[in-house]
Scaffold this active site. Structure first.
Site, PDB file in Angstrom:
ATOM      1  N   CYS A 191      18.534   2.539  37.786  1.00 13.56           N
ATOM      2  CA  CYS A 191      18.704   3.910  38.286  1.00 13.56           C
ATOM      3  C   CYS A 191      18.411   4.937  37.196  1.00 13.56           C
ATOM      4  CB  CYS A 191      20.111   4.084  38.855  1.00 13.56           C
ATOM      5  SG  CYS A 191      20.392   5.674  39.679  1.00 13.56           S
ATOM      6  N   HIS A 222      20.576   1.172  47.544  1.00  5.60           N
ATOM      7  CA  HIS A 222      20.479   1.602  46.151  1.00  5.60           C
ATOM      8  C   HIS A 222      21.675   1.071  45.355  1.00  5.60           C
ATOM      9  CE1 HIS A 222      18.875   4.405  43.091  1.00  5.60           C
ATOM     10  NE2 HIS A 222      20.141   4.521  42.720  1.00  5.60           N
ATOM     11  N   ASP A 281      17.126   3.149  50.591  1.00  3.51           N
ATOM     12  CA  ASP A 281      17.224   3.860  49.317  1.00  3.51           C
ATOM     13  C   ASP A 281      16.653   5.266  49.441  1.00  3.51           C
ATOM     14  OD1 ASP A 281      17.306   4.698  46.705  1.00  3.51           O
ATOM     15  OD2 ASP A 281      16.554   2.823  45.869  1.00  3.51           O
TER      16      ASP A 281
END
Length: 236
Positions: free
Chosen positions: A126, A205, A173
């Site tokens: 991320c 995600h 996501d």
């Protein structure tokens, strides 16, 4: 953009169970979780974390697993001991690229220059993915990189990739969307890059490092993503 800025989905996730076998110490000026140092400096992997930071147990357990494959693994504190606790937009304002890149870049460069690994890879989750991609340029220190559900990566940064990369993507996501994933793939093909993209169905995600492993679909995807990263790195 090849991936959107972090959103509320980036603040959610599950803690995993286990006892980390490494330890924290200061390495090149940053508090760093280190495991696998008994393997020496020939094969080093750095994990660039999400907004939960380097002391999140999930990342430490991933590092421990990587060390079982004879890698020395380092998780530096790239957010200066400030894991997300409150408002996301406020947190992001304190951890812009102008703040974070000068933390990440010297750390990676110092490993390359001073430890001289024969293989130097990194995994970015991320928030950390952007800074990994920035170091996969022709002159960047990394030999190969892996990113999972990336955020904040610009298409210009994708265009500068010159080293092998593996991407683990979630079906659900809002940050690394279908459209942005396809845009990234098209650009990597155009570049003639060495790349691999794995899309995992039924997961969201953050699945690769903070997924709920009580869900067998998530558990499979999380574990498989790590296996694919290890296999990808083993080529180099």
């Amino acid at each position: 953009m090849a991936s959107n800025p972090p959103g509320e989905c980036c603040t959610k996730g599950s803690l995993h169970e286990g006892t980390p076998k490494g330890k924290n110490q200061t390495i090149f000026g940053l508090d760093t979780y280190q495991v696998g140092q008994e393997h020496g400096n020939d094969r080093i992997i750095v994990i660039l974390t999400d907004i939960m930071g380097h002391n999140n147990i999930n990342g430490k357990l991933i590092a421990d697993e990587l060390s079982n494959y004879k890698y020395q693994v380092l998780i530096p504190d790239i957010i200066l001991n400030d894991p997300i606790k409150g408002d996301l937009s406020e947190w992001l304002s304190k951890h812009s690229a102008e703040v974070t890149a000068p933390i990440v870049d010297p750390f990676l460069s110092s490993i390359k220059k001073d430890l001289k690994p024969k293989f130097f890879g990194a995994i970015g989750y991320c928030f950390g993915a952007k800074y990994l991609v920035q170091n996969l340029t022709k002159d960047g220190p990394l030999d190969a990189g892996a990113i999972a559900h990336p955020s904040f990566v610009s298409i210009e940064e994708v265009k500068a990739i010159a080293k092998p990369i593996i991407i683990s993507a979630a079906e659900i996501d809002p940050i690394f969307t279908v459209e942005l994933r396809h845009q990234t793939e098209a650009e990597l093909i155009k570049l003639g890059a060495r790349f691999q993209i794995n899309l995992y169905s039924g997961v969201s995600h953050s699945f690769a490092n903070r997924g709920d492993v009580s869900d067998p679909i998530v558990k499979y995807a999380k574990e498989r993503a790590l296996v694919e990263q290890i296999s990808f790195f083993s080529q180099y």
